[in-house]
Scaffold this active site. Structure first.
Site, PDB file in Angstrom:
ATOM      1  N   ASP A 152       0.920 -26.328  -7.244  1.00 25.19           N
ATOM      2  CA  ASP A 152      -0.388 -25.698  -7.351  1.00 25.19           C
ATOM      3  C   ASP A 152      -1.376 -26.515  -6.528  1.00 25.19           C
ATOM      4  OD1 ASP A 152      -3.148 -25.993  -8.988  1.00 25.19           O
ATOM      5  OD2 ASP A 152      -2.407 -23.941  -9.129  1.00 25.19           O
ATOM      6  N   GLY A 153      -2.098 -25.857  -5.642  1.00 24.30           N
ATOM      7  CA  GLY A 153      -2.978 -26.577  -4.722  1.00 24.30           C
ATOM      8  C   GLY A 153      -4.062 -27.364  -5.421  1.00 24.30           C
ATOM      9  N   ASP A 170      -6.165 -21.823   2.921  1.00 25.49           N
ATOM     10  CA  ASP A 170      -5.825 -20.449   3.323  1.00 25.49           C
ATOM     11  C   ASP A 170      -4.898 -19.883   2.248  1.00 25.49           C
ATOM     12  OD1 ASP A 170      -5.664 -18.132   4.769  1.00 25.49           O
ATOM     13  OD2 ASP A 170      -4.256 -18.904   6.270  1.00 25.49           O
TER      14      ASP A 170
END
Length: 294
Positions: A152-153, A170
């Site tokens: 998970d970013g 992005d």
């Protein structure tokens, strides 16, 4: 024309508008008829690739194309918004650490790896199927300066080391921009993890009203030091936010520097610099943020 990766299941596209060959992460025993029905009724639930013989596209569904690669030039930036995102090099021409949240088809990853060989690069992607489809987009293998992380970013950034020169966001799902990356907490982490002159770059797709709140949060966290540039060709906006205190672009110097970057990297940096200056002078970021309360 590049051949389809043998590990992916190939079948004719069932769609009227996205013609060509579909590449799916399915076993060779998969039944094309069943897959066709699930693709058409929207229940397939995985990303897939469309290959029309000249370009390969990544989709979550046919409503939103995620990435594009020209087979004859796989390391080039095919979409205008990706070209604009790399305008960050006007402000950080030789980044040492670059991080990308949201891998997609890997266009930004490949450009950075080919044009910035001295940079340390980490790409973070939450969807294992997107990572697995990277072979269809000819992604370079991981190495000492390149890591592709399944995570998970937001969680990854919270524990990442500081000193990131360029942070590219992005990240989209089937419904649009990843909501976890629009919070003030995430954006504060982004600001904190940037180097002293680091730049945050976010791709924003869809109607401006849908991400007006995010733009407002960026302006708060980065003390108003942000520029939002429209990309009418793709229906996107690209946001640039600057960690440097009292940041003030030196436009005349940037326009001169843009010609050097064009010679070095091939992109039309002079045109990108003009778009950035125009957007900065029009205060587009504040206009978008103001839509939040309407």
């Amino acid at each position: 024309m590049s051949a389809a990766p043998p590990t992916l299941f190939a079948m004719p596209s069932p769609f009227d508008t996205e013609v060509g060959t579909l590449l799916l992460r399915e076993p060779p025993t998969a039944k094309a008829g069943e897959l066709r029905a699930r693709l058409l009724d929207g229940s397939y639930g995985k990303p897939f690739v469309v290959d029309d013989g000249e370009l390969r596209y990544l989709y979550f569904d046919t409503r939103l194309m995620q990435s594009a690669m020209r087979l004859a030039a796989p390391d080039a930036l095919e979409l205008r918004y990706t070209q604009l995102m790399m305008a960050c090099l006007l402000f950080v021409p030789r980044p040492q650490r670059v991080a990308l949240i949201g891998l997609g088809g890997g266009s930004l990853l490949k450009f950075c790896c080919s044009r910035l060989p001295a940079a340390d690069f980490t790409a973070v992607e939450i969807d294992a199927d997107v990572i697995a489809l990277g072979e269809a987009f000819l992604l370079p293998p991981p190495g000492p300066r390149l890591r592709v992380v399944e995570a998970d970013g937001a969680a990854w950034l919270a524990q990442a080391d500081g000193g990131i020169d360029v942070l590219l966001i992005d990240a989209f799902d089937a419904h649009g921009f990843a909501p976890a990356l629009a919070s003030r907490e995430f954006l504060q982490h982004a600001c904190d993890k940037l180097a002293g002159k680091g730049v945050l770059v976010i791709n924003l797709a869809g109607e401006g009203e849908r991400y007006a709140g995010l733009v407002a949060e960026v302006l708060t966290v980065f003390d108003g030091q942000a520029i939002v540039v429209p990309v009418p060709e793709d229906g996107n906006h690209v946001l640039f936010a600057f960690r440097e205190r009292h940041f003030e672009p030196r436009w005349r110097w940037l326009h001169n520097h843009a010609r050097e970057l064009r010679a070095r990297h091939g992109l039309d940096f002079p045109a990108l610099a003009q778009k950035l200056e125009r957007a900065a002078r029009q205060s587009l970021a504040r206009d978008l943020a103001g839509r939040r309360g309407r």
